[in-house]
Design an enzyme around this catalytic site. Structure first.
Site, PDB file in Angstrom:
ATOM      1  CG  HIS A   1      -5.531  -6.245   0.005  1.00 32.33           C
ATOM      2  ND1 HIS A   1      -6.695  -6.172   0.734  1.00 32.33           N
ATOM      3  CD2 HIS A   1      -5.758  -7.151  -0.990  1.00 32.33           C
ATOM      4  CE1 HIS A   1      -7.599  -6.982   0.199  1.00 32.33           C
ATOM      5  NE2 HIS A   1      -7.057  -7.582  -0.850  1.00 32.33           N
TER       6      HIS A   1
ATOM      7  CE1 TYR B   1      -9.423  -2.887   0.257  1.00 31.35           C
ATOM      8  CE2 TYR B   1      -8.526  -1.022  -0.953  1.00 31.35           C
ATOM      9  CZ  TYR B   1      -8.334  -2.147  -0.157  1.00 31.35           C
ATOM     10  OH  TYR B   1      -7.069  -2.521   0.218  1.00 31.35           O
TER      11      TYR B   1
ATOM     12  CD  GLU C   1      -9.113  -8.947  -3.260  1.00 34.53           C
ATOM     13  OE1 GLU C   1      -9.999  -8.647  -2.427  1.00 34.53           O
ATOM     14  OE2 GLU C   1      -7.993  -9.407  -2.933  1.00 34.53           O
TER      15      GLU C   1
ATOM     16  CE  LYS D   1      -3.935  -2.199   2.289  1.00 35.09           C
ATOM     17  NZ  LYS D   1      -4.984  -2.018   3.314  1.00 35.09           N
TER      18      LYS D   1
ATOM     19  CG  ASN E   1      -3.640  -2.385   6.645  1.00 34.70           C
ATOM     20  OD1 ASN E   1      -3.509  -1.996   5.486  1.00 34.70           O
ATOM     21  ND2 ASN E   1      -4.597  -3.218   7.015  1.00 34.70           N
TER      22      ASN E   1
END
Ligand code: CMP
Length: 139
Positions: free
Chosen positions: A117, A51, A128, A11, A114
């Site tokens: 993913h 998302y 995805e 990310k 975070n």
């Protein structure tokens, strides 16, 4: 039946801090093979679509803003029991709860930033991976 593939993104927070190499090192050391990989940046519309499953959650707007804020690394990874083993490798969604030695414990700063993913099921791993990669981009 398990497909033995999962999907990941490094990310924007982790890219910004130059953690790509460290994170890929952990992924390789854990026995995952890289099937597909690209360095790219999501638009707000693309992040919102990726998302979409979280669109009713209170953190959705923050998540979309954040994920479209800078470049990411997207990848498909292969290993026996890939989805579950990768989620173990990355640790809990909230880095404050992540186990020692996990990628999020080492590299994540908060629940929204975070670091990585990881798909939560075989079905979502396929969806995805298809979001980012054509069949010509997988080896
Ligand atoms: P990820 O594994 O990419 O899947 C959905 C993301 O939503 C998750 O990681 C977090 O980054 C984010 N997320 C989940 N819960 C929260 C929350 N309570 N506040 C902000 N972001 C969240």
């Amino acid at each position: 039946m398990a497909t033995n593939r999962t999907f990941t993104m490094i990310k924007p927070d982790a890219v910004e801090k130059n953690y790509i190499g460290g994170i890929l090192d952990k992924i390789n050391a854990a026995g995952f093979r890289i099937v597909a990989m690209k360095y790219t940046k999501l638009s707000k519309v693309e992040a919102g679509a990726f998302y979409e499953v979280h669109s009713e959650r209170p953190f959705y707007r923050e998540l979309v803003d954040y994920m479209s804020n800078g470049p990411i690394v997207a990848a498909i990874l292969e290993k026996e029991n890939a989805v579950e083993d990768f989620r173990t490798l990355i640790g809990a969604t909230n880095p404050a709860e992540a186990a020692e030695g996990t990628i999020r414990k080492l590299y994540a700063e908060s629940i929204s930033a975070n670091a990585v993913h990881g798909s939560d099921s075989d079905d979502n791993a396929a969806i995805e991976g298809n979001f980012f990669f054509s069949s010509l981009e997988r080896f």
